[in-house]
Design a protein around this motif. Structure first.
Motif, mmCIF file in Angstrom:
data_model
loop_
_atom_site.group_PDB
_atom_site.id
_atom_site.type_symbol
_atom_site.label_atom_id
_atom_site.label_comp_id
_atom_site.label_asym_id
_atom_site.label_seq_id
_atom_site.Cartn_x
_atom_site.Cartn_y
_atom_site.Cartn_z
ATOM 1 N N MET A 176 21.915 -121.386 -22.750
ATOM 2 C CA MET A 176 21.646 -120.134 -23.417
ATOM 3 C C MET A 176 22.974 -119.421 -23.699
ATOM 4 O O MET A 176 23.821 -119.312 -22.824
ATOM 5 N N LYS A 177 23.123 -118.943 -24.922
ATOM 6 C CA LYS A 177 24.359 -118.254 -25.300
ATOM 7 C C LYS A 177 24.335 -116.812 -24.791
ATOM 8 O O LYS A 177 23.289 -116.164 -24.793
ATOM 9 N N PRO A 178 25.504 -116.323 -24.376
ATOM 10 C CA PRO A 178 25.559 -114.923 -23.915
ATOM 11 C C PRO A 178 25.340 -113.959 -25.084
ATOM 12 O O PRO A 178 25.707 -114.248 -26.222
ATOM 13 N N ILE A 179 24.753 -112.825 -24.764
ATOM 14 C CA ILE A 179 24.463 -111.789 -25.759
ATOM 15 C C ILE A 179 25.307 -110.562 -25.438
ATOM 16 O O ILE A 179 25.441 -110.180 -24.277
ATOM 17 N N GLU A 180 25.873 -109.964 -26.481
ATOM 18 C CA GLU A 180 26.573 -108.692 -26.284
ATOM 19 C C GLU A 180 25.733 -107.584 -26.917
ATOM 20 O O GLU A 180 24.995 -107.825 -27.867
ATOM 21 N N TYR A 181 25.840 -106.394 -26.349
ATOM 22 C CA TYR A 181 25.043 -105.261 -26.802
ATOM 23 C C TYR A 181 25.945 -104.111 -27.219
ATOM 24 O O TYR A 181 27.062 -103.971 -26.747
ATOM 25 N N LYS A 182 25.410 -103.300 -28.111
ATOM 26 C CA LYS A 182 26.121 -102.112 -28.581
ATOM 27 C C LYS A 182 25.103 -100.983 -28.657
ATOM 28 O O LYS A 182 23.990 -101.164 -29.155
ATOM 29 N N LEU A 183 25.473 -99.820 -28.142
ATOM 30 C CA LEU A 183 24.615 -98.640 -28.190
ATOM 31 C C LEU A 183 25.160 -97.659 -29.221
ATOM 32 O O LEU A 183 26.360 -97.388 -29.252
ATOM 33 N N VAL A 184 24.275 -97.141 -30.053
ATOM 34 C CA VAL A 184 24.668 -96.179 -31.083
ATOM 35 C C VAL A 184 23.734 -94.978 -30.984
ATOM 36 O O VAL A 184 22.517 -95.134 -30.974
ATOM 37 N N ARG A 185 24.312 -93.797 -30.911
ATOM 38 C CA ARG A 185 23.509 -92.562 -30.916
ATOM 39 C C ARG A 185 23.369 -92.122 -32.375
ATOM 40 O O ARG A 185 24.346 -91.944 -33.083
ATOM 41 N N TYR A 186 22.132 -91.966 -32.813
ATOM 42 C CA TYR A 186 21.851 -91.600 -34.204
ATOM 43 C C TYR A 186 21.203 -90.222 -34.251
ATOM 44 O O TYR A 186 20.241 -89.959 -33.540
ATOM 45 N N GLN A 187 21.752 -89.343 -35.100
ATOM 46 C CA GLN A 187 21.159 -88.027 -35.329
ATOM 47 C C GLN A 187 20.601 -88.026 -36.739
ATOM 48 O O GLN A 187 21.336 -88.200 -37.704
ATOM 49 N N GLN A 188 19.300 -87.813 -36.842
ATOM 50 C CA GLN A 188 18.654 -87.922 -38.142
ATOM 51 C C GLN A 188 18.938 -86.751 -39.066
ATOM 52 O O GLN A 188 18.815 -86.879 -40.263
ATOM 53 N N GLY A 189 19.284 -85.607 -38.550
ATOM 54 C CA GLY A 189 19.584 -84.449 -39.385
ATOM 55 C C GLY A 189 18.363 -83.576 -39.601
ATOM 56 O O GLY A 189 17.232 -84.043 -39.633
ATOM 57 N N ILE A 190 18.617 -82.309 -39.785
ATOM 58 C CA ILE A 190 17.538 -81.326 -39.914
ATOM 59 C C ILE A 190 16.745 -81.510 -41.209
ATOM 60 O O ILE A 190 15.534 -81.330 -41.237
ATOM 61 N N LEU A 191 17.403 -81.906 -42.310
ATOM 62 C CA LEU A 191 16.682 -82.060 -43.572
ATOM 63 C C LEU A 191 15.667 -83.199 -43.508
ATOM 64 O O LEU A 191 14.555 -83.064 -44.022
ATOM 65 N N ASN A 192 16.031 -84.304 -42.880
ATOM 66 C CA ASN A 192 15.071 -85.402 -42.723
ATOM 67 C C ASN A 192 13.911 -84.963 -41.841
ATOM 68 O O ASN A 192 12.760 -85.295 -42.097
ATOM 69 N N ARG A 193 14.213 -84.220 -40.796
ATOM 70 C CA ARG A 193 13.174 -83.768 -39.866
ATOM 71 C C ARG A 193 12.198 -82.841 -40.572
ATOM 72 O O ARG A 193 10.981 -82.959 -40.416
ATOM 73 N N LEU A 194 12.722 -81.914 -41.380
ATOM 74 C CA LEU A 194 11.860 -80.969 -42.082
ATOM 75 C C LEU A 194 11.016 -81.654 -43.154
ATOM 76 O O LEU A 194 9.898 -81.245 -43.422
ATOM 77 N N SER A 195 11.556 -82.706 -43.777
ATOM 78 C CA SER A 195 10.815 -83.411 -44.824
ATOM 79 C C SER A 195 9.797 -84.392 -44.249
ATOM 80 O O SER A 195 9.026 -84.989 -44.987
ATOM 81 N N GLY A 196 9.821 -84.578 -42.921
ATOM 82 C CA GLY A 196 8.868 -85.477 -42.293
ATOM 83 C C GLY A 196 9.360 -86.906 -42.173
ATOM 84 O O GLY A 196 8.661 -87.767 -41.666
ATOM 85 N N GLU A 197 10.566 -87.178 -42.647
ATOM 86 C CA GLU A 197 11.141 -88.513 -42.529
ATOM 87 C C GLU A 197 11.922 -88.592 -41.232
ATOM 88 O O GLU A 197 12.937 -87.932 -41.077
ATOM 89 N N ASP A 198 11.455 -89.393 -40.307
ATOM 90 C CA ASP A 198 12.177 -89.527 -39.046
ATOM 91 C C ASP A 198 13.507 -90.228 -39.253
ATOM 92 O O ASP A 198 14.516 -89.862 -38.676
ATOM 93 N N PHE A 199 13.509 -91.264 -40.074
ATOM 94 C CA PHE A 199 14.721 -92.035 -40.323
ATOM 95 C C PHE A 199 14.873 -92.165 -41.834
ATOM 96 O O PHE A 199 14.090 -92.838 -42.493
ATOM 97 N N GLY A 200 15.889 -91.533 -42.377
ATOM 98 C CA GLY A 200 16.077 -91.507 -43.817
ATOM 99 C C GLY A 200 17.063 -92.543 -44.313
ATOM 100 O O GLY A 200 17.291 -93.583 -43.697
#
Length: 64
Positions: free
Chosen positions: A1-25
Motif C-alpha cells: 500500500m502506498k503512503p498517503i499525504e494529507y493537506k488541510l485547508v480552511r475555507y471561508q465561503q463569504g457573506i454574499l454566498n451565505r446570504l444567497s443560499g449558496e454554501d459553496f460558490g
C-alpha cells in the motif's frame, strides 16, 4: 500500500454566498480545481462555526 499525504485547508465561503443560499460558490469550485491540478483529492469537508469549513485533501505521497 502506498503512503498517503494529507493537506488541510480552511475555507471561508463569504457573506454574499451565505446570504444567497449558496454554501459553496464559484470560489470553492476554483479552489477544488487548483488543488485537483496538483493531484489532491477532496476526502472530507468538516463544517465549523459560522461561514468556515475545514477541507481535507489527500494524495499518494511521492517517493523521493
Amino acid at each position: 500500500m502506498k503512503p498517503i499525504e494529507y493537506k488541510l485547508v480552511r475555507y471561508q465561503q463569504g457573506i454574499l454566498n451565505r446570504l444567497s443560499g449558496e454554501d459553496f460558490g464559484e470560489g470553492f469550485m476554483q479552489m477544488l480545481t487548483e488543488n485537483g491540478r496538483e493531484g489532491w483529492d477532496l476526502k472530507e469537508v468538516i463544517r465549523e462555526s459560522g461561514m468556515e469549513a475545514l477541507l481535507i485533501f489527500g494524495r499518494e505521497a511521492s517517493q523521493e
